[in-house]
Design a protein around this motif. Structure first.
Motif, short mmCIF file in Angstrom:
data_model
loop_
_atom_site.label_atom_id
_atom_site.label_comp_id
_atom_site.label_asym_id
_atom_site.label_seq_id
_atom_site.Cartn_x
_atom_site.Cartn_y
_atom_site.Cartn_z
N THR A 66 0.86 -1.19 0.00
CA THR A 66 0.00 0.00 0.00
C THR A 66 0.89 1.23 0.00
OG1 THR A 66 -1.64 -1.17 1.35
CG2 THR A 66 -1.84 1.22 1.27
N MET A 67 0.62 2.12 -0.95
CA MET A 67 1.34 3.40 -0.95
C MET A 67 0.32 4.52 -1.13
SD MET A 67 4.24 5.05 -3.49
CE MET A 67 4.77 3.51 -4.07
N THR A 68 0.31 5.46 -0.19
CA THR A 68 -0.55 6.63 -0.38
C THR A 68 0.33 7.85 -0.53
OG1 THR A 68 -0.82 7.35 1.93
CG2 THR A 68 -2.26 5.56 1.18
N ILE A 69 -0.09 8.75 -1.41
CA ILE A 69 0.65 9.99 -1.65
C ILE A 69 -0.34 11.13 -1.45
CG2 ILE A 69 1.90 11.38 -3.35
CD1 ILE A 69 2.53 8.62 -4.76
N THR A 70 0.02 12.08 -0.59
CA THR A 70 -0.82 13.26 -0.38
C THR A 70 0.06 14.49 -0.56
OG1 THR A 70 -2.03 11.99 1.30
CG2 THR A 70 -2.47 14.36 1.20
N THR A 71 -0.40 15.42 -1.40
CA THR A 71 0.38 16.64 -1.56
C THR A 71 -0.43 17.84 -1.07
OG1 THR A 71 -0.36 17.34 -3.76
CG2 THR A 71 1.37 15.66 -3.69
N GLY A 72 0.29 18.83 -0.60
CA GLY A 72 -0.33 20.09 -0.21
C GLY A 72 0.27 21.22 -1.02
N SER A 73 -0.59 22.00 -1.66
CA SER A 73 -0.09 23.15 -2.42
C SER A 73 -1.16 24.23 -2.47
CB SER A 73 0.33 22.74 -3.83
OG SER A 73 -0.76 22.19 -4.49
N ARG A 74 -0.76 25.40 -2.94
CA ARG A 74 -1.68 26.54 -2.94
C ARG A 74 -2.83 26.31 -3.92
NH1 ARG A 74 1.33 31.08 -4.74
NH2 ARG A 74 2.93 29.83 -3.75
N ASN A 75 -2.47 25.87 -5.12
CA ASN A 75 -3.49 25.64 -6.14
C ASN A 75 -3.05 24.49 -7.04
OD1 ASN A 75 -1.60 26.78 -7.92
ND2 ASN A 75 -2.34 28.81 -7.36
N GLU A 76 -3.90 24.15 -8.01
CA GLU A 76 -3.58 23.00 -8.86
C GLU A 76 -2.30 23.22 -9.65
OE1 GLU A 76 -6.32 22.01 -11.98
OE2 GLU A 76 -5.57 19.97 -12.11
N GLU A 77 -2.12 24.45 -10.14
CA GLU A 77 -0.93 24.76 -10.95
C GLU A 77 0.37 24.53 -10.20
OE1 GLU A 77 -0.95 28.76 -12.29
OE2 GLU A 77 -2.11 28.29 -14.07
N ASP A 78 0.31 24.65 -8.88
CA ASP A 78 1.53 24.54 -8.07
C ASP A 78 1.88 23.11 -7.67
OD1 ASP A 78 2.27 27.12 -8.07
OD2 ASP A 78 1.63 27.59 -6.02
N ILE A 79 1.09 22.14 -8.11
CA ILE A 79 1.39 20.75 -7.72
C ILE A 79 2.58 20.27 -8.55
CG2 ILE A 79 0.54 18.40 -7.43
CD1 ILE A 79 -2.33 19.58 -7.50
N VAL A 80 3.67 20.01 -7.87
CA VAL A 80 4.91 19.63 -8.56
C VAL A 80 4.91 18.11 -8.78
CG1 VAL A 80 7.43 19.73 -8.41
CG2 VAL A 80 6.06 21.55 -7.39
N TYR A 81 5.29 17.69 -9.98
CA TYR A 81 5.34 16.28 -10.40
C TYR A 81 3.95 15.62 -10.37
CZ TYR A 81 10.39 16.74 -10.17
OH TYR A 81 11.69 17.15 -10.38
N LYS A 82 2.91 16.41 -10.61
CA LYS A 82 1.54 15.86 -10.60
C LYS A 82 1.37 14.78 -11.66
CE LYS A 82 -3.30 17.16 -10.93
NZ LYS A 82 -3.61 16.38 -12.12
N SER A 83 1.93 14.99 -12.86
CA SER A 83 1.72 13.99 -13.92
C SER A 83 2.36 12.66 -13.55
CB SER A 83 2.23 14.50 -15.27
OG SER A 83 3.56 14.90 -15.15
N TYR A 84 3.49 12.72 -12.84
CA TYR A 84 4.13 11.47 -12.40
C TYR A 84 3.23 10.75 -11.38
CZ TYR A 84 7.08 8.20 -9.94
OH TYR A 84 7.55 7.05 -9.36
N PHE A 85 2.72 11.50 -10.40
CA PHE A 85 1.88 10.87 -9.37
C PHE A 85 0.59 10.31 -9.99
CE2 PHE A 85 4.08 14.10 -6.48
CZ PHE A 85 5.04 13.18 -6.07
N ASP A 86 0.00 11.05 -10.91
CA ASP A 86 -1.23 10.57 -11.58
C ASP A 86 -0.94 9.26 -12.32
OD1 ASP A 86 -2.77 12.67 -10.76
OD2 ASP A 86 -2.55 13.84 -12.60
N GLU A 87 0.19 9.23 -12.99
CA GLU A 87 0.53 8.05 -13.80
C GLU A 87 0.74 6.81 -12.93
OE1 GLU A 87 3.56 8.91 -16.76
OE2 GLU A 87 4.26 6.86 -16.48
N ILE A 88 1.49 6.96 -11.82
CA ILE A 88 1.73 5.75 -11.01
C ILE A 88 0.46 5.29 -10.30
CG2 ILE A 88 4.23 6.10 -10.81
CD1 ILE A 88 3.75 6.91 -7.87
N ALA A 89 -0.43 6.25 -9.98
CA ALA A 89 -1.69 5.86 -9.35
C ALA A 89 -2.58 5.12 -10.35
CB ALA A 89 -2.41 7.08 -8.79
#
Ligand code: FAD
Length: 233
Positions: free
Chosen positions: A138-161
């Motif tokens: 089990t691996m959970t990933i939670t990120t905190g950022s100001r807005n959607e644009e500021d999510i760093v490496y979002k495409s990588y996290f989306d892909e592995i999920a």
């Protein structure tokens, strides 16, 4: 792993978000940096070397490059340099690998990863390592950022999920006006559904944010839990 000091050339700087860049330094010799480690980076400014710490994103392989991600700090001394056109080709020095919160210390089948802002670089490195580890179920990933644009490496996290049923990802957005995601406010207010017993908890990013999250998780009195806090200051 022995600590080395090497000269290198800044060879690539690419945009991750409007306020974050990925930086690649090409070195003379190979360097292995374990996931979770950082390097001390020295750059000559006004005739004197200035040092800053940066966490390694491309980890664990023997390679003649070091990659890290940098958040632009307004009025900062070093980070505005990465936004200048003449940064490519600058000679710098790196010292590493450094740090205690390295991935080889993870030991549980459940891994909870938390990233604040640019701390996503470290979480990407830890996630890559944990994906290669067949004992992690089990691996959970939670990120905190100001807005959607500021999510760093979002495409990588989306892909592995998407590709790995045992990986889930949640984005928490603090800007109340950004309607992209249902999770608003701070990460520590969105821990529902996570069980922290018998798990590794790895968090990375601003010190204040990490401390608030740590306090909230510890208040749940988790059993047999290992904490790794890689706080930037
Ligand atoms: C272990 C570790 C790992 C890290 N990893 C990363 C990483 O992967 N990515 C990343 O982006 N950062 C990382 N950091 C943070 C990084 O090392 C730098 O601190 C950051 O990039 C800011 O550097 P700077 O020179 O631009 O800002 P600085 O010049 O250091 O300024 C930082 C802040 O302090 C303020 N300030 C400076 N001088 C004064 C003064 N005299 N009085 C009042 N305020 C002042 C500035 O306005 C600014 O807001 C890490 C830090 C640590 C400790």
């Amino acid at each position: 792993m022995s600590i080395q000091i090497q000269e290198g050339i800044i060879s690539h700087v690419t945009d991750l978000t409007k306020t974050a860049k990925e930086v690649i330094i090409t070195l003379a010799d190979a360097l292995v940096c374990p996931p979770g480690s950082f390097v001390n980076f020295f750059i000559e400014l006004s005739g004197a070397p200035v040092r800053r710490a940066y966490s390694v994103v491309n980890a664990n392989a023997e390679q003649k490059t070091v990659t890290f991600s940098v958040r632009h700090t307004l009025n900062g001394v070093v980070t505005p340099e990465f936004w200048k056109d003449d940064i490519i080709g600058r000679t710098v020095r790196v010292m590493g690998p450094l740090g205690l919160n390295t991935a080889d210390k993870l030991s549980h089948a459940t891994v909870h990863l938390f990233a604040y802002g640019i701390g996503a670089g470290v979480i990407k490195a830890i996630a890559e390592y944990s994906l290669q580890n067949p004992t992690v179920t089990t691996m959970t990933i939670t990120t905190g950022s100001r807005n959607e644009e500021d999510i760093v490496y979002k495409s990588y996290f989306d892909e592995i999920a998407k590709d790995n049923p045992h990986v889930t990802v949640k984005y928490v957005i603090s800007d109340p006006l950004d309607q992209s995601y249902p999770f608003k406010g701070y990460v520590q207010d969105h821990l529902e559904g996570l069980s922290f017993d018998d798990s590794d908890i790895y968090m990375c990013g601003q010190e204040k944010a990490c401390n608030a999250l740590l306090e909230k998780i510890k208040a749940t009195n988790p059993q047999n839990t290992s904490f790794f806090v890689e706080a930037f200051h």
